[in-house]
Design a protein around this motif. Structure first.
Motif, PDB file in Angstrom:
ATOM      1  N   ALA A 142       0.832  -1.207   0.000  1.00 56.82           N
ATOM      2  CA  ALA A 142       0.000   0.000   0.000  1.00 56.82           C
ATOM      3  C   ALA A 142       0.865   1.255   0.000  1.00 56.82           C
ATOM      4  N   MET A 143       1.945   1.238   0.769  1.00 53.04           N
ATOM      5  CA  MET A 143       2.848   2.383   0.830  1.00 53.04           C
ATOM      6  C   MET A 143       3.559   2.585  -0.509  1.00 53.04           C
ATOM      7  N   PHE A 144       4.020   1.486  -1.111  1.00 58.60           N
ATOM      8  CA  PHE A 144       4.687   1.581  -2.407  1.00 58.60           C
ATOM      9  C   PHE A 144       3.757   2.218  -3.445  1.00 58.60           C
ATOM     10  N   ILE A 145       2.527   1.739  -3.487  1.00 58.87           N
ATOM     11  CA  ILE A 145       1.595   2.215  -4.521  1.00 58.87           C
ATOM     12  C   ILE A 145       1.205   3.671  -4.286  1.00 58.87           C
ATOM     13  N   GLU A 146       0.995   4.052  -3.050  1.00 60.81           N
ATOM     14  CA  GLU A 146       0.684   5.455  -2.765  1.00 60.81           C
ATOM     15  C   GLU A 146       1.809   6.362  -3.249  1.00 60.81           C
ATOM     16  N   ASN A 147       3.052   5.934  -2.988  1.00 63.97           N
ATOM     17  CA  ASN A 147       4.225   6.694  -3.405  1.00 63.97           C
ATOM     18  C   ASN A 147       4.286   6.808  -4.927  1.00 63.97           C
ATOM     19  N   LYS A 148       4.011   5.695  -5.615  1.00 61.54           N
ATOM     20  CA  LYS A 148       4.084   5.669  -7.068  1.00 61.54           C
ATOM     21  C   LYS A 148       2.939   6.471  -7.699  1.00 61.54           C
ATOM     22  N   ARG A 149       1.770   6.440  -7.087  1.00 61.83           N
ATOM     23  CA  ARG A 149       0.644   7.206  -7.614  1.00 61.83           C
ATOM     24  C   ARG A 149       0.880   8.718  -7.443  1.00 61.83           C
ATOM     25  N   MET A 150       1.545   9.092  -6.380  1.00 57.76           N
ATOM     26  CA  MET A 150       1.903  10.497  -6.194  1.00 57.76           C
ATOM     27  C   MET A 150       2.879  10.939  -7.285  1.00 57.76           C
ATOM     28  N   LEU A 151       3.839  10.079  -7.619  1.00 55.63           N
ATOM     29  CA  LEU A 151       4.776  10.401  -8.692  1.00 55.63           C
ATOM     30  C   LEU A 151       4.037  10.538 -10.021  1.00 55.63           C
ATOM     31  N   ALA A 152       3.106   9.610 -10.284  1.00 57.43           N
ATOM     32  CA  ALA A 152       2.338   9.668 -11.535  1.00 57.43           C
ATOM     33  C   ALA A 152       1.567  10.979 -11.643  1.00 57.43           C
ATOM     34  N   ALA A 153       1.001  11.440 -10.544  1.00 65.22           N
ATOM     35  CA  ALA A 153       0.267  12.701 -10.555  1.00 65.22           C
ATOM     36  C   ALA A 153       1.194  13.877 -10.898  1.00 65.22           C
ATOM     37  N   LYS A 154       2.416  13.843 -10.362  1.00 64.51           N
ATOM     38  CA  LYS A 154       3.392  14.895 -10.667  1.00 64.51           C
ATOM     39  C   LYS A 154       3.802  14.845 -12.135  1.00 64.51           C
ATOM     40  N   PHE A 207       0.830  12.015 -21.366  1.00 67.97           N
ATOM     41  CA  PHE A 207       1.136  11.062 -20.292  1.00 67.97           C
ATOM     42  C   PHE A 207      -0.021  10.072 -20.187  1.00 67.97           C
ATOM     43  N   ILE A 208       0.288   8.797 -20.068  1.00 69.83           N
ATOM     44  CA  ILE A 208      -0.761   7.775 -20.043  1.00 69.83           C
ATOM     45  C   ILE A 208      -1.284   7.621 -18.626  1.00 69.83           C
ATOM     46  N   ASN A 209      -2.488   8.133 -18.412  1.00 72.94           N
ATOM     47  CA  ASN A 209      -3.157   8.049 -17.126  1.00 72.94           C
ATOM     48  C   ASN A 209      -3.936   6.743 -17.007  1.00 72.94           C
ATOM     49  N   GLU A 210      -4.309   6.399 -15.777  1.00 69.43           N
ATOM     50  CA  GLU A 210      -5.129   5.209 -15.577  1.00 69.43           C
ATOM     51  C   GLU A 210      -6.454   5.364 -16.325  1.00 69.43           C
ATOM     52  N   PRO A 211      -6.963   4.282 -16.922  1.00 72.46           N
ATOM     53  CA  PRO A 211      -8.217   4.362 -17.682  1.00 72.46           C
ATOM     54  C   PRO A 211      -9.416   4.628 -16.779  1.00 72.46           C
ATOM     55  N   ILE A 212     -10.537   4.956 -17.383  1.00 77.69           N
ATOM     56  CA  ILE A 212     -11.796   5.123 -16.651  1.00 77.69           C
ATOM     57  C   ILE A 212     -12.146   3.816 -15.943  1.00 77.69           C
ATOM     58  N   ASN A 213     -12.666   3.906 -14.736  1.00 76.58           N
ATOM     59  CA  ASN A 213     -13.081   2.760 -13.909  1.00 76.58           C
ATOM     60  C   ASN A 213     -11.902   1.960 -13.345  1.00 76.58           C
ATOM     61  N   ALA A 214     -10.695   2.479 -13.488  1.00 78.59           N
ATOM     62  CA  ALA A 214      -9.513   1.739 -13.042  1.00 78.59           C
ATOM     63  C   ALA A 214      -8.756   2.501 -11.967  1.00 78.59           C
ATOM     64  N   MET A 215      -8.079   1.738 -11.099  1.00 74.99           N
ATOM     65  CA  MET A 215      -7.091   2.293 -10.199  1.00 74.99           C
ATOM     66  C   MET A 215      -5.794   1.544 -10.449  1.00 74.99           C
ATOM     67  N   ALA A 216      -4.821   2.245 -11.009  1.00 75.37           N
ATOM     68  CA  ALA A 216      -3.585   1.607 -11.452  1.00 75.37           C
ATOM     69  C   ALA A 216      -2.487   1.710 -10.400  1.00 75.37           C
ATOM     70  N   ASN A 217      -1.599   0.733 -10.410  1.00 69.24           N
ATOM     71  CA  ASN A 217      -0.428   0.803  -9.537  1.00 69.24           C
ATOM     72  C   ASN A 217       0.696   1.646 -10.151  1.00 69.24           C
ATOM     73  N   TYR A 218       0.521   2.035 -11.437  1.00 70.73           N
ATOM     74  CA  TYR A 218       1.538   2.798 -12.159  1.00 70.73           C
ATOM     75  C   TYR A 218       2.910   2.149 -12.015  1.00 70.73           C
ATOM     76  N   TRP A 219       2.954   0.846 -12.308  1.00 78.56           N
ATOM     77  CA  TRP A 219       4.242   0.145 -12.213  1.00 78.56           C
ATOM     78  C   TRP A 219       5.303   0.863 -13.037  1.00 78.56           C
ATOM     79  N   LEU A 220       5.034   1.048 -14.322  1.00 82.96           N
ATOM     80  CA  LEU A 220       5.921   1.847 -15.155  1.00 82.96           C
ATOM     81  C   LEU A 220       5.115   2.974 -15.786  1.00 82.96           C
ATOM     82  N   ASN A 221       5.528   4.200 -15.532  1.00 85.85           N
ATOM     83  CA  ASN A 221       4.888   5.337 -16.173  1.00 85.85           C
ATOM     84  C   ASN A 221       5.306   5.399 -17.636  1.00 85.85           C
ATOM     85  N   ALA A 222       4.403   5.929 -18.463  1.00 86.86           N
ATOM     86  CA  ALA A 222       4.675   5.964 -19.900  1.00 86.86           C
ATOM     87  C   ALA A 222       4.143   7.244 -20.518  1.00 86.86           C
ATOM     88  N   ILE A 223       4.833   7.705 -21.553  1.00 89.06           N
ATOM     89  CA  ILE A 223       4.410   8.862 -22.330  1.00 89.06           C
ATOM     90  C   ILE A 223       4.361   8.475 -23.802  1.00 89.06           C
TER      91      ILE A 223
END
Length: 381
Positions: free
Chosen positions: A279-291, A303-319
Motif C-alpha cells: 500500500a505504501m509503495f503504490i501510494e508513493n508511485k501514484r503520487m509520482l504519476a500525478a506529478k 502522459f498515459i493516465n489510468e483508464p476510466i473505472n480503473a485504479m492503477a499501480n503505475y508500475w511503469l509510467n509511460a508517455i
C-alpha cells in the motif's frame, strides 16, 4: 531539446544523489532482512516453509481470490495457468502483440500458437472491440468451443495483459470469452495492487498470474503467483508445481508429468516483507504519476493516465511522443543525460519466432510502438 531537459531535471529532482536514475529499482526498507534470516535459521530454504504458506495467504488477502499458489516466476505461473485452462498442443491462444515476450513464450511452451489481437490506446491492453471483431470474422462456435475457420484449430484460451499495471477492460473481455467458450487466463504480472471497477486484477478469469521479478512493484528476486477461485484448480496447481508427486512420507510416486515450479521459502520470506509495504509503495508511485501528469501537460506531451473505472499501480509510467523520430531523440537525450528511459517491447509478431502467427490489423499497437517511452517509476525514498 528544452522540453527534454525539463524532463531530465524533473526526474533528477525526484531521485536526488544519483549519477544515473534507473527505470525501476527494488527498495528494501521493511522486514526483508529479518524474514530472510529467519528463513535461513529455520533451515527451510527450498519450496516448503512457513513463508511460502504466508505468501499465499497474503496474496488471497490482497487480491480477494480464494486460492493462491506460490510459483518460482511469472512466466512459469503463466505456463501453469494455460495448462489449467486446458490449452493443448496445436491449440491457438489469443493474446496481444504489445506485450512482454513471456506471454508469447508461455503459450509456445505447450506447443500452442499465439494469435495477436490489437490493444486500446487508453489502457495499452487488449481491446474488447478488436477481440469481438476478430472472433466474429475468423471463428466459429461449436458445441465444444471456438475454432479458427482458416486453420481449423481450437481457440482454447485468451490471455490479455494489464500493461504497465494499467487495467484493461477485463470485464468486457471476460463476457466475450464466455460467449465464445474460450477460457480466460489473466496476465496480471505487472498489476499487483491495480483494480478495475473495484475488483483486483487477476480475478476475472479462470486463473490470474503475477510476477515478482526484480523490477516489479513488489519483488522477491524472482517469484510468481497464480490465483483462482476454483479449489480443484488450486489443488491441481500445487500438485503440478511439485513434480506431480503423490503425497507420502517416504515413497516417490509421481502420477503425471509435473514441474519444479514452487517458490522457495527464501524468496517467499522476501516477498512477505515486500507485500507488507504494498500500500505504501503504490501510494508513493501514484503520487509520482500525478506529478508526471502535471509536468507533461505543461510540456504538451501525452502522459498515459489510468483508464476510466480503473485504479492503477503505475508500475511503469509511460508517455507518447509525436512519432518515432521524436521518440528516438528523447531516448537518446535522456539516457545520455543520466536518466534511463526505454521504448515499449518489440511487437511480438515482428520477432522471428512469431512472424508466422495470425494477427488482426494491430493498428493501435503499431501506432503505440512508434511513440511510447517508459520513464523512471521507482519508489522515491
Amino acid at each position: 531539446m528544452e522540453k527534454f531537459q525539463r524532463v531530465v531535471d524533473f526526474v533528477k529532482e525526484q531521485y536526488p544523489n544519483k549519477d544515473f536514475v534507473s527505470l525501476h529499482e527494488p527498495v528494501f526498507i521493511g522486514n526483508e532482512r529479518k524474514y530472510v534470516l529467519d528463513a535461513i535459521d529455520s533451515t527451510f530454504v527450498s519450496s516448503v516453509g512457513a513463508y511460502v504458506n504466508r505468501f499465499e495467504e497474503m496474496m488471497c488477502e490482497i487480491t480477494g481470490a480464494k486460492y493462491a499458489v506460490a510459483i518460482v516466476n511469472g512466466t512459469n505461473a503463466l505456463h501453469l495457468g494455460l495448462l489449467l485452462a486446458d490449452v493443448e498442443k496445436d491449440d491457438e491462444v489469443l493474446s496481444q502483440a504489445l506485450t512482454f515476450i513471456a506471454t508469447a513464450n508461455a503459450i509456445s511452451y505447450i506447443g500452442a500458437t499465439p494469435v495477436f489481437i490489437d490493444v486500446d490506446k487508453e489502457s495499452l491492453g487488449m481491446s474488447p472491440e478488436a477481440l469481438s471483431n476478430f472472433l466474429s470474422a475468423n471463428a466459429e462456435l461449436r458445441i465444444d468451443g471456438s475454432y479458427n475457420k482458416a486453420t481449423g484449430k481450437r481457440i482454447a484460451a485468451c490471455v490479455p495483459m494489464h500493461t504497465f499495471g494499467l487495467p484493461c477492460k477485463i470485464d468486457e473481455i471476460a463476457t466475450i470469452c464466455k460467449q465464445w467458450k474460450i477460457n480466460l487466463v489473466e496476465d496480471a504480472a505487472e498489476s499487483l495492487g491495480s483494480y478495475y471497477k473495484g475488483k483486483h486484477t487477476g480475478v476475472f478469469g479462470k486463473v490470474g498470474i503475477f510476477s515478482f521479478n526484480g523490477n516489479k512493484t513488489v519483488t522477491c528476486g524472482g517469484g510468481g503467483a497464480l490465483i483462482t477461485d476454483d479449489e480443484a484448480l488450486a489443488k491441481r496447481a500445487k500438485h503440478l508445481t511439485t513434480q506431480a508427486k503423490v503425497p507420502h512420507k517416504w515413497e516417490f510416486v509421481h502420477d503425471e508429468i509435473g514441474y519444479n515450479y514452487r517458490m522457495p521459502n527464501l524468496n517467499a520470506a522476501l516477498a512477505c516483507a515486500q507485500l507488507e509495504q504494498l500500500a505504501m509503495f503504490i501510494e508513493n508511485k501514484r503520487m509520482l504519476a500525478a506529478k508526471y501528469c502535471e509536468l507533461f501537460r505543461e510540456l504538451s506531451i501525452l502522459f498515459i493516465n489510468e483508464p476510466i473505472n480503473a485504479m492503477a499501480n503505475y508500475w511503469l509510467n509511460a508517455i507518447l511522443l509525436k512519432d518515432r523520430v521524436e521518440r528516438d531523440e528523447f531516448l537518446t537525450y535522456c539516457n545520455d543525460s543520466g536518466v534511463m528511459t526505454r521504448p515499449v517491447w518489440e511487437l511480438m509478431n515482428r520477432l522471428p519466432m512469431f512472424r508466422h502467427c495470425q494477427t488482426d490489423s494491430l493498428e493501435n499497437s503499431i501506432w503505440i510502438a512508434d511513440r511510447l517511452v517508459n520513464i523512471p517509476s521507482g519508489y522515491r525514498i
